[in-house]
Design a protein around this motif. Structure first.
Motif, PDB file in Angstrom:
ATOM      1  N   SER A 179       1.666   7.954   0.548  1.00  0.00           N
ATOM      2  CA  SER A 179       2.347   8.100   1.836  1.00  0.00           C
ATOM      3  C   SER A 179       3.681   7.375   1.722  1.00  0.00           C
ATOM      4  O   SER A 179       3.728   6.264   1.188  1.00  0.00           O
ATOM      5  CB  SER A 179       1.513   7.482   2.961  1.00  0.00           C
ATOM      6  OG  SER A 179       2.232   7.521   4.170  1.00  0.00           O
ATOM      7  N   SER A 182       1.399  13.137   4.838  1.00  0.00           N
ATOM      8  CA  SER A 182       2.451  12.743   5.794  1.00  0.00           C
ATOM      9  C   SER A 182       3.232  13.961   6.271  1.00  0.00           C
ATOM     10  O   SER A 182       3.160  15.043   5.682  1.00  0.00           O
ATOM     11  CB  SER A 182       3.405  11.734   5.140  1.00  0.00           C
ATOM     12  OG  SER A 182       2.707  10.568   4.777  1.00  0.00           O
ATOM     13  N   GLN A 201       8.939  13.118   6.934  1.00  0.00           N
ATOM     14  CA  GLN A 201       8.810  11.909   6.119  1.00  0.00           C
ATOM     15  C   GLN A 201       8.939  12.236   4.630  1.00  0.00           C
ATOM     16  O   GLN A 201       9.587  11.512   3.881  1.00  0.00           O
ATOM     17  CB  GLN A 201       7.466  11.222   6.369  1.00  0.00           C
ATOM     18  CG  GLN A 201       7.352  10.524   7.702  1.00  0.00           C
ATOM     19  CD  GLN A 201       5.950   9.948   7.866  1.00  0.00           C
ATOM     20  OE1 GLN A 201       4.956  10.668   7.810  1.00  0.00           O
ATOM     21  NE2 GLN A 201       5.897   8.636   8.054  1.00  0.00           N
TER      22      GLN A 201
END
Length: 167
Positions: A66, A97, A101
């Motif tokens: 992430s 994610s 992002q």
């Protein structure tokens, strides 16, 4: 003791046995990532990406990550710092994610000199392909698509390289 108590105990035992059976079946059904599994994730522009599209390199490093996990970004920063060690390694960054992002993280990585692909796991399918995994988990595969090492949690570039270099 009353019949109700025995009936309650019998029902409780049956429920526990049923739960144990389903837990055992689910554990046995977990995939084994000893060989690179057939998978499909999405690229940042929404196109499917499968294991067949991996370049023929010496090794493949698959990092379940992430962008907001500092262990994940520390691991990638360490790989970037030691990018010469990873010249014959293609890196797949797979993440649940958001695309926003992932795009932002791609902008960070784009000129760092590593061979990588960021893939979206928006349908949370990673564990169906590779088995249970926390973020971060890294899988190092050889050219013949055999698992060399699974790293649970963050690791260092030196640690990964020691397995790449152990031909």
């Amino acid at each position: 003791m009353s019949k109700k108590f025995y009936l309650f105990c019998a029902i409780l035992i049956c429920l526990l046995a049923t739960m144990l059976y389903f837990i055992t079946v689910k554990i046995k059904a977990q995939p084994n990532a000893a060989q690179l599994p057939n998978f499909t994730f999405k690229t940042l522009n929404g196109q499917p990406f499968t294991q067949k599209q991996l370049p023929e390199k010496e090794h493949h490093l698959i990092l379940y990550f992430s962008p907001d996990c500092h262990y994940c970004t520390d691991e990638m920063d360490d790989i970037i710092k030691n990018k010469d060690w990873f010249a014959q390694c293609y890196i797949l960054l797979v993440s649940p994610s958001s695309i926003q992002q992932l795009n932002a993280y791609h902008q960070y990585l784009v000129n760092k000199g590593i061979k990588y692909q960021i893939l979206s796991d928006s349908k949370y399918q990673f564990s169906n392909y590779f088995g249970p995994a926390n973020i971060p988990t890294s899988y190092l595969y050889s050219r013949n698509k055999q698992l060399v090492k699974k790293f649970n949690g963050g690791t260092t570039a030196k640690n990964i390289y020691s397995f790449i270099n152990a031909k």
